[in-house]
Write an enzyme that holds these catalytic residues in place. Sequence first.
Site, mmCIF file in Angstrom:
data_model
loop_
_atom_site.group_PDB
_atom_site.id
_atom_site.type_symbol
_atom_site.label_atom_id
_atom_site.label_comp_id
_atom_site.label_asym_id
_atom_site.label_seq_id
_atom_site.Cartn_x
_atom_site.Cartn_y
_atom_site.Cartn_z
ATOM 1 N N LYS A 171 22.385 -0.964 -5.789
ATOM 2 C CA LYS A 171 21.298 -0.582 -4.896
ATOM 3 C C LYS A 171 20.548 0.649 -5.417
ATOM 4 O O LYS A 171 21.025 1.339 -6.328
ATOM 5 C CB LYS A 171 21.870 -0.354 -3.498
ATOM 6 C CG LYS A 171 22.481 -1.630 -2.865
ATOM 7 C CD LYS A 171 23.010 -1.341 -1.473
ATOM 8 C CE LYS A 171 23.568 -2.580 -0.797
ATOM 9 N NZ LYS A 171 24.041 -2.286 0.580
ATOM 10 N N TYR A 224 17.709 -9.630 3.890
ATOM 11 C CA TYR A 224 18.558 -9.093 4.962
ATOM 12 C C TYR A 224 18.137 -9.617 6.330
ATOM 13 O O TYR A 224 18.414 -8.978 7.357
ATOM 14 C CB TYR A 224 18.542 -7.565 4.942
ATOM 15 C CG TYR A 224 19.402 -6.958 3.843
ATOM 16 C CD1 TYR A 224 20.796 -7.032 3.901
ATOM 17 C CD2 TYR A 224 18.825 -6.314 2.759
ATOM 18 C CE1 TYR A 224 21.590 -6.482 2.910
ATOM 19 C CE2 TYR A 224 19.622 -5.754 1.758
ATOM 20 C CZ TYR A 224 21.004 -5.842 1.841
ATOM 21 O OH TYR A 224 21.792 -5.292 0.861
ATOM 22 N N ASN A 251 25.076 2.728 0.381
ATOM 23 C CA ASN A 251 26.437 2.435 -0.055
ATOM 24 C C ASN A 251 26.540 1.775 -1.421
ATOM 25 O O ASN A 251 27.505 1.087 -1.715
ATOM 26 C CB ASN A 251 27.178 1.655 1.026
ATOM 27 C CG ASN A 251 26.518 0.338 1.327
ATOM 28 O OD1 ASN A 251 25.507 -0.007 0.715
ATOM 29 N ND2 ASN A 251 27.084 -0.414 2.253
ATOM 30 N N HIS A 311 25.941 -4.144 -3.295
ATOM 31 C CA HIS A 311 26.035 -5.323 -2.423
ATOM 32 C C HIS A 311 26.996 -6.331 -3.042
ATOM 33 O O HIS A 311 27.036 -6.470 -4.260
ATOM 34 C CB HIS A 311 24.656 -5.976 -2.290
ATOM 35 C CG HIS A 311 24.681 -7.322 -1.626
ATOM 36 N ND1 HIS A 311 24.721 -7.469 -0.266
ATOM 37 C CD2 HIS A 311 24.713 -8.582 -2.142
ATOM 38 C CE1 HIS A 311 24.756 -8.764 0.036
ATOM 39 N NE2 HIS A 311 24.756 -9.460 -1.091
ATOM 40 N N GLU A 321 21.794 -16.193 -2.154
ATOM 41 C CA GLU A 321 21.334 -14.900 -2.669
ATOM 42 C C GLU A 321 21.072 -14.961 -4.176
ATOM 43 O O GLU A 321 20.099 -14.368 -4.665
ATOM 44 C CB GLU A 321 22.375 -13.823 -2.341
ATOM 45 C CG GLU A 321 22.463 -13.563 -0.837
ATOM 46 C CD GLU A 321 23.632 -12.681 -0.421
ATOM 47 O OE1 GLU A 321 23.768 -12.442 0.794
ATOM 48 O OE2 GLU A 321 24.405 -12.232 -1.293
HETATM 49 P P1 IDP Z 1 27.978 -5.346 3.742
HETATM 50 O O1 IDP Z 1 26.917 -4.893 2.757
HETATM 51 O O2 IDP Z 1 29.290 -4.654 3.492
HETATM 52 O O3 IDP Z 1 28.121 -6.837 3.817
HETATM 53 P P2 IDP Z 1 26.556 -5.461 6.297
HETATM 54 O O4 IDP Z 1 27.167 -5.182 7.617
HETATM 55 O O5 IDP Z 1 26.224 -6.871 5.954
HETATM 56 O O6 IDP Z 1 27.526 -4.827 5.176
HETATM 57 O O7 IDP Z 1 25.235 -4.560 6.205
HETATM 58 C C1 IDP Z 1 24.305 -4.749 5.151
HETATM 59 C C2 IDP Z 1 23.877 -3.384 4.657
HETATM 60 O O8 IDP Z 1 23.138 -2.710 5.695
HETATM 61 C C3 IDP Z 1 25.019 -2.426 4.319
HETATM 62 O O9 IDP Z 1 25.558 -2.637 3.032
HETATM 63 C C4 IDP Z 1 24.341 -1.066 4.466
HETATM 64 O O10 IDP Z 1 23.539 -0.772 3.305
HETATM 65 C C5 IDP Z 1 23.406 -1.304 5.641
HETATM 66 N N1 IDP Z 1 24.020 -0.912 6.920
HETATM 67 C C6 IDP Z 1 25.017 -1.553 7.593
HETATM 68 N N2 IDP Z 1 25.321 -0.934 8.739
HETATM 69 C C7 IDP Z 1 24.487 0.127 8.807
HETATM 70 C C8 IDP Z 1 24.307 1.178 9.789
HETATM 71 O O11 IDP Z 1 24.971 1.244 10.820
HETATM 72 N N3 IDP Z 1 23.342 2.117 9.495
HETATM 73 C C9 IDP Z 1 22.585 2.064 8.364
HETATM 74 N N4 IDP Z 1 22.709 1.106 7.438
HETATM 75 C C10 IDP Z 1 23.652 0.159 7.655
#
Ligand code: IDP
Length: 139
Positions: free
Chosen positions: A11, A51, A114, A117, A128
Amino acid sequence: MATNRTFTMLKPDAVEKGHIGAILEKISASGFRIVAMKLTQMTKEDAQTFYGIHKERPFFGELVEYMTRGPIVAAILEKDNAVEDFRTLIGATNPADAADGTIRKMYAASLGENAIHGSDSDENAAIEGAFHFSGREMF
Ligand code: IDP
Ligand code: MG
């Protein structure tokens, strides 16, 4: 049956911080073969589509801003049990909860930013991967 392919993105935060090499090294050392890879930048429309499952969530706007603010590395990876093993390698969504030695523990700053992905199912890995690559870009 477990598929042998998954899809990943390094990312914008990981690319900005200069972690492409270190993360790819860890991915390769963990037994994943790179099937397709490119440095690219998602448009707002791309990120909203990619997304789309999160479009009703309060963080959706923030997520789209983040994912479009700079280049990413998109890649398709191959390994036995790729989807599950790659989710284990990247760690929990929130780096504060991620296990030691996982990519998010090592390189992610926060739940929002984070670093990486990983597809969450075989079906999504295929969707994807096809979103980012055509067949002739896969090796
Ligand atoms: P994942 O990437 O571990 O599958 P998901 O719940 O699918 O997690 O969320 C997609 C992405 O959205 C996350 O990797 C993160 O970048 C972002 N995200 C998820 N939850 C939050 C939040 O509560 N606040 C801000 N960004 C979030
Ligand atoms: Mg997810």
